[in-house]
Design a protein around this motif. Sequence first.
Motif, PDB file in Angstrom:
ATOM      1  N   MET A   1       0.719  -1.200  -0.306  1.00  0.00           N
ATOM      2  CA  MET A   1      -0.111   0.072  -0.155  1.00  0.00           C
ATOM      3  C   MET A   1       1.259   1.495   0.211  1.00  0.00           C
ATOM      4  SD  MET A   1      -4.029   0.537   0.905  1.00  0.00           S
ATOM      5  CE  MET A   1      -5.004  -0.775   1.275  1.00  0.00           C
ATOM      6  N   SER A   2       1.552   1.510   0.884  1.00  0.00           N
ATOM      7  CA  SER A   2       3.264   2.695   1.107  1.00  0.00           C
ATOM      8  C   SER A   2       3.132   2.322   0.195  1.00  0.00           C
ATOM      9  CB  SER A   2       3.772   2.185   1.357  1.00  0.00           C
ATOM     10  OG  SER A   2       4.951   1.334   1.455  1.00  0.00           O
ATOM     11  N   ARG A   3       3.619   1.406  -1.353  1.00  0.00           N
ATOM     12  CA  ARG A   3       4.047   1.681  -2.231  1.00  0.00           C
ATOM     13  C   ARG A   3       3.306   3.021  -3.925  1.00  0.00           C
ATOM     14  NH1 ARG A   3       6.002  -2.554  -6.663  1.00  0.00           N
ATOM     15  NH2 ARG A   3       7.765  -1.663  -7.788  1.00  0.00           N
ATOM     16  N   HIS A   4       1.884   2.003  -2.585  1.00  0.00           N
ATOM     17  CA  HIS A   4       1.234   3.301  -3.946  1.00  0.00           C
ATOM     18  C   HIS A   4       0.945   4.749  -3.901  1.00  0.00           C
ATOM     19  CE1 HIS A   4      -0.499  -0.739  -5.916  1.00  0.00           C
ATOM     20  NE2 HIS A   4      -0.724  -1.040  -5.526  1.00  0.00           N
ATOM     21  N   ARG A   5       0.379   4.915  -1.922  1.00  0.00           N
ATOM     22  CA  ARG A   5       0.361   5.906  -1.941  1.00  0.00           C
ATOM     23  C   ARG A   5       1.811   6.907  -1.919  1.00  0.00           C
ATOM     24  NH1 ARG A   5      -1.143   6.177   4.233  1.00  0.00           N
ATOM     25  NH2 ARG A   5      -3.036   5.295   3.510  1.00  0.00           N
ATOM     26  N   ALA A  10       4.543  11.240  -5.913  1.00  0.00           N
ATOM     27  CA  ALA A  10       4.753  11.544  -6.757  1.00  0.00           C
ATOM     28  C   ALA A  10       3.736  11.908  -8.478  1.00  0.00           C
ATOM     29  CB  ALA A  10       5.875   9.881  -7.619  1.00  0.00           C
ATOM     30  N   LEU A  11       3.278  11.216  -8.825  1.00  0.00           N
ATOM     31  CA  LEU A  11       1.961  11.498  -9.718  1.00  0.00           C
ATOM     32  C   LEU A  11       2.267  13.394  -9.555  1.00  0.00           C
ATOM     33  CD1 LEU A  11       0.393  11.009 -12.736  1.00  0.00           C
ATOM     34  CD2 LEU A  11      -0.953   9.971 -11.739  1.00  0.00           C
ATOM     35  N   VAL A  12       1.399  13.378  -8.189  1.00  0.00           N
ATOM     36  CA  VAL A  12       0.933  14.936  -7.548  1.00  0.00           C
ATOM     37  C   VAL A  12       1.053  15.729  -8.492  1.00  0.00           C
ATOM     38  CG1 VAL A  12      -0.046  16.438  -5.851  1.00  0.00           C
ATOM     39  CG2 VAL A  12      -1.290  13.100  -6.259  1.00  0.00           C
ATOM     40  N   ILE A  13       2.890  15.115  -7.199  1.00  0.00           N
ATOM     41  CA  ILE A  13       3.810  16.452  -7.576  1.00  0.00           C
ATOM     42  C   ILE A  13       4.538  17.023  -8.475  1.00  0.00           C
ATOM     43  CG2 ILE A  13       6.339  16.797  -7.448  1.00  0.00           C
ATOM     44  CD1 ILE A  13       5.718  15.683  -4.489  1.00  0.00           C
ATOM     45  N   LEU A  14       4.277  15.816  -9.367  1.00  0.00           N
ATOM     46  CA  LEU A  14       5.161  15.606 -10.943  1.00  0.00           C
ATOM     47  C   LEU A  14       3.883  16.908 -11.412  1.00  0.00           C
ATOM     48  CD1 LEU A  14       6.627  15.206 -13.603  1.00  0.00           C
ATOM     49  CD2 LEU A  14       5.152  12.631 -14.324  1.00  0.00           C
TER      50      LEU A  14
END
Length: 161
Positions: A1-5, A10-14
């Motif tokens: 789960m932490s990998r998905h978070r 990372a996608l949000v920051i990008l």
Amino acid sequence: MSRHRLLYWALVILLLYASVPPSVTAATPPCLYTEDQVCLSAPLPAGQMPTLTATKSTSASKVPEVLVKRKNSVSANSFATELQTQGFAQAKGLLASGWWRVPVPEGQTSTEVLARLKALPDVAAVEEDKLVKGSFAPNDPYFPLQWGLQKVQAPAAWEKT
């Protein structure tokens, strides 16, 4: 789960960085456009002083001019063309919407040019370009009842500006 978070953040920051517009370093100065699309430099930001050049002008050497306003239904480009075909190639557009300054051609009077321009179907108004003196005396019949203008000494300010 932490990998998905981690991937989610990372996608949000990008996406956030991708939506930031690039900074403009060499921007062109803003313009104020006249009726004939001539770019006049916009006013300078507060604190900056323009470079002043001394110019000598005498009112005796000034060529008489006429101010003419085109009808709102007529485009600026077609009005400029009409002025040129009527022999007013030296006409210049003003910043005031629809208004043009037309120099009186040699051998003609302001009265003749006023009459010629008034006869054009695309003209809304015509007047001689001349120096006028403002009247600082209020002509409002309710002026004595407007206590605020007296309180801030507006009549004294009107005499100076």
